[in-house]
Enzyme design. Structure first.
Site, PDB file in Angstrom:
ATOM      1  N   VAL A   1      -3.971   2.382   0.593  1.00  0.00           N
ATOM      2  CA  VAL A   1      -4.554   1.900  -0.663  1.00  0.00           C
ATOM      3  C   VAL A   1      -3.454   1.200  -1.458  1.00  0.00           C
ATOM      4  CG1 VAL A   1      -5.637   2.638  -2.836  1.00  0.00           C
ATOM      5  CG2 VAL A   1      -6.264   3.751  -0.683  1.00  0.00           C
TER       6      VAL A   1
ATOM      7  N   THR B   1       0.804  -1.220   0.000  1.00  0.00           N
ATOM      8  CA  THR B   1       0.000   0.000   0.000  1.00  0.00           C
ATOM      9  C   THR B   1       0.840   1.275   0.000  1.00  0.00           C
ATOM     10  OG1 THR B   1      -0.160   0.110   2.415  1.00  0.00           O
ATOM     11  CG2 THR B   1      -1.827  -1.191   1.281  1.00  0.00           C
ATOM     12  N   ASP B   2       0.151   2.363  -0.330  1.00  0.00           N
ATOM     13  CA  ASP B   2       0.772   3.684  -0.232  1.00  0.00           C
ATOM     14  C   ASP B   2       0.488   4.254   1.162  1.00  0.00           C
ATOM     15  OD1 ASP B   2      -1.865   4.595  -0.239  1.00  0.00           O
ATOM     16  OD2 ASP B   2      -1.774   5.354  -2.285  1.00  0.00           O
ATOM     17  N   ALA B   3       0.820   5.503   1.378  1.00  0.00           N
ATOM     18  CA  ALA B   3       0.659   6.125   2.700  1.00  0.00           C
ATOM     19  C   ALA B   3      -0.789   6.180   3.159  1.00  0.00           C
ATOM     20  CB  ALA B   3       1.249   7.535   2.685  1.00  0.00           C
ATOM     21  N   GLY B   4      -1.732   6.098   2.219  1.00  0.00           N
ATOM     22  CA  GLY B   4      -3.148   6.136   2.567  1.00  0.00           C
ATOM     23  C   GLY B   4      -3.764   4.776   2.808  1.00  0.00           C
TER      24      GLY B   4
END
Length: 136
Positions: free
Chosen positions: A18, A13-16
């Site tokens: 997602v 995932t990314d920082a969010g």
């Protein structure tokens, strides 16, 4: 239709929280590799017994919805075309009944040593051709 389970971890995932778009490529690759293994042709078997590897030649992706941390996904694989030196797969990434991504992937048959295009060996070609589901 073949289906391979995937669980989403932090590393996907990314920082969010997602799934990062490029990570889907790894999910698709794993599912195609497991599909070949289910047909009796894992990557080592292809290389050692047939002197063959498959490499992605072209890919089209349609991102329809986000996957998130801890999601349980299914990645499907359907062979839609087998030619003498290439194959085309239709793939989906699903969370339950929801389709998150669709993909069309063309792979090329390559000589395992020279990495040059070559025909799929006749016995393997016939097996793969019998598994085609055109228009899927």
């Amino acid at each position: 239709m073949f289906s391979h389970p995937i669980r989403i971890y932090w590393e996907d995932t990314d920082a969010g929280g997602v799934v990062y778009h490029a990570q889907y490529l790894a999910f698709l690759e794993r599912a195609r590799s497991e599909w070949m293994r289910a047909q009796g042709h894992g990557q080592d078997v292809l290389r050692q017994e047939h002197g063959l590897v498959f490499a992605v030649r072209a890919m089209g992706l349609d991102f329809l919805g986000p996957a998130r941390l801890d999601d349980a996904l299914e990645v499907t694989v359907t062979l839609i075309e087998c030619r003498r030196a290439s194959a085309v797969f239709a793939q989906q990434v699903r969370r339950g009944d929801e389709v998150l991504l669709t993909a069309k992937v063309r792979v090329a048959a390559l000589d395992a040593e020279a990495f040059k295009p070559r025909p799929i060996p006749p016995s393997l070609y016939e097996q793969l051709k019998s598994l085609e589901t055109p228009g899927a």
